[in-house]
Design an enzyme around this catalytic site. Structure first.
Site, PDB file in Angstrom:
ATOM      1  N   LYS A  52      -2.821 -37.182   6.086  1.00  0.00           N
ATOM      2  CA  LYS A  52      -4.130 -37.482   6.680  1.00  0.00           C
ATOM      3  C   LYS A  52      -3.975 -37.945   8.123  1.00  0.00           C
ATOM      4  O   LYS A  52      -4.716 -37.504   9.010  1.00  0.00           O
ATOM      5  CB  LYS A  52      -4.851 -38.550   5.861  1.00  0.00           C
ATOM      6  CG  LYS A  52      -5.421 -38.029   4.561  1.00  0.00           C
ATOM      7  CD  LYS A  52      -6.158 -39.127   3.819  1.00  0.00           C
ATOM      8  CE  LYS A  52      -6.846 -38.582   2.576  1.00  0.00           C
ATOM      9  NZ  LYS A  52      -7.632 -39.622   1.891  1.00  0.00           N
ATOM     10  N   SER A  68      -4.727 -43.304   4.817  1.00  0.00           N
ATOM     11  CA  SER A  68      -4.595 -44.025   3.557  1.00  0.00           C
ATOM     12  C   SER A  68      -5.095 -43.155   2.423  1.00  0.00           C
ATOM     13  O   SER A  68      -6.058 -42.402   2.587  1.00  0.00           O
ATOM     14  CB  SER A  68      -5.383 -45.345   3.604  1.00  0.00           C
ATOM     15  OG  SER A  68      -5.153 -46.108   2.440  1.00  0.00           O
ATOM     16  N   ASP A  69      -4.440 -43.242   1.303  1.00  0.00           N
ATOM     17  CA  ASP A  69      -4.902 -42.538   0.110  1.00  0.00           C
ATOM     18  C   ASP A  69      -4.464 -43.310  -1.111  1.00  0.00           C
ATOM     19  O   ASP A  69      -3.491 -44.068  -1.058  1.00  0.00           O
ATOM     20  CB  ASP A  69      -4.363 -41.104   0.050  1.00  0.00           C
ATOM     21  CG  ASP A  69      -5.274 -40.212  -0.773  1.00  0.00           C
ATOM     22  OD1 ASP A  69      -5.248 -40.324  -2.010  1.00  0.00           O
ATOM     23  OD2 ASP A  69      -6.014 -39.417  -0.186  1.00  0.00           O
ATOM     24  N   GLN A  70      -5.186 -43.118  -2.191  1.00  0.00           N
ATOM     25  CA  GLN A  70      -4.936 -43.902  -3.400  1.00  0.00           C
ATOM     26  C   GLN A  70      -4.815 -42.987  -4.602  1.00  0.00           C
ATOM     27  O   GLN A  70      -5.565 -42.025  -4.743  1.00  0.00           O
ATOM     28  CB  GLN A  70      -6.092 -44.876  -3.608  1.00  0.00           C
ATOM     29  CG  GLN A  70      -5.890 -45.855  -4.738  1.00  0.00           C
ATOM     30  CD  GLN A  70      -7.062 -46.792  -4.839  1.00  0.00           C
ATOM     31  OE1 GLN A  70      -8.145 -46.393  -5.249  1.00  0.00           O
ATOM     32  NE2 GLN A  70      -6.867 -48.034  -4.433  1.00  0.00           N
ATOM     33  N   GLY A 105      -1.296 -45.533  -0.629  1.00  0.00           N
ATOM     34  CA  GLY A 105      -0.419 -45.151   0.467  1.00  0.00           C
ATOM     35  C   GLY A 105      -1.064 -45.493   1.789  1.00  0.00           C
ATOM     36  O   GLY A 105      -2.286 -45.396   1.952  1.00  0.00           O
TER      37      GLY A 105
END
EC number: 3.6.1.-
Length: 196
Positions: A52, A68-70, A105
């Site tokens: 991203k 950011s990612d989850q 992340g």
């Protein structure tokens, strides 16, 4: 101060970043979010956060870009955003009385220097035993169909839990602010000294 770019279209992440009082813009990156091979949940969260941030580097070469990612995980299985009432019921039934780990992340990319910092912050949610009527009433009240795990912990979702365990509650919502502040300070950005 250098421009901050949040590589996300998530209103939840933007609301978290606003807490720091730093000016920023948002821009939605377009990446393929599918798991690759036997990627673990933490590996997937980290890779997506990096992708991203890097997806926006060409458009924002002088900015600091936050990716950011989850990924939510129940017994090694990824929990996605349910998208519908029925799928959310199924998720919460499976989570009832069990623990779910949210791996968030985070990447702070500096395209100017070509460097980045990255981390994965885990946060565990212990669900209490949920009654079918409780699940249905909760979902009808909050409609958390765009949230992995089918709840909004910042709202009525807190009533679903018997315990929480993690370094930063914000990680559960989607942006680990404690770790982000550490990364920003490395780049000379301090929310408490914004003019420095």
């Amino acid at each position: 101060m250098r421009e901050l770019v949040l590589a996300s279209s998530s209103p939840y992440r933007a609301a978290l970043l606003e807490k720091l009082g730093l000016p920023f813009i948002t821009s939605a990156p377009y990446i393929n979010e599918a798991r690759i091979g036997a990627e673990s949940a933490p590996q997937l969260a980290e890779r997506l956060a990096l992708e991203k941030a890097f997806a926006l580097a060409q458009d924002h070469p002088d900015a600091l870009i936050i990716g950011s990612d989850q990924v939510a995980e129940l017994d090694g299985t990824q929990l996605t955003k349910p998208g519908s009432f029925d799928r959310a019921v199924d998720q919460l039934q499976r989570c009832s009385g069990r623990g779910v780990i949210f791996h968030t992340g985070l990447c702070l990319l500096d395209p100017r220097s070509g460097t980045h910092q990255k981390a994965v912050e885990p946060f565990e949610v212990a669900f209490r035993e949920l009654e079918p009527d409780e699940i249905e009433n909760y979902l009808r009240r909050e409609e958390p169909y765009d949230c992995a795990g089918s709840f909004k912990c910042e709202g009525l979702g807190i009533t679903l839990f018997r315990g929480l365990n993690g370094r930063d509650f914000n990680s559960l919502i989607g942006l680990p602010l404690i770790r982000l502040c550490e990364m920003l300070r490395v780049k000379g950005v301090n929310p408490l000294l914004p003019e420095a």
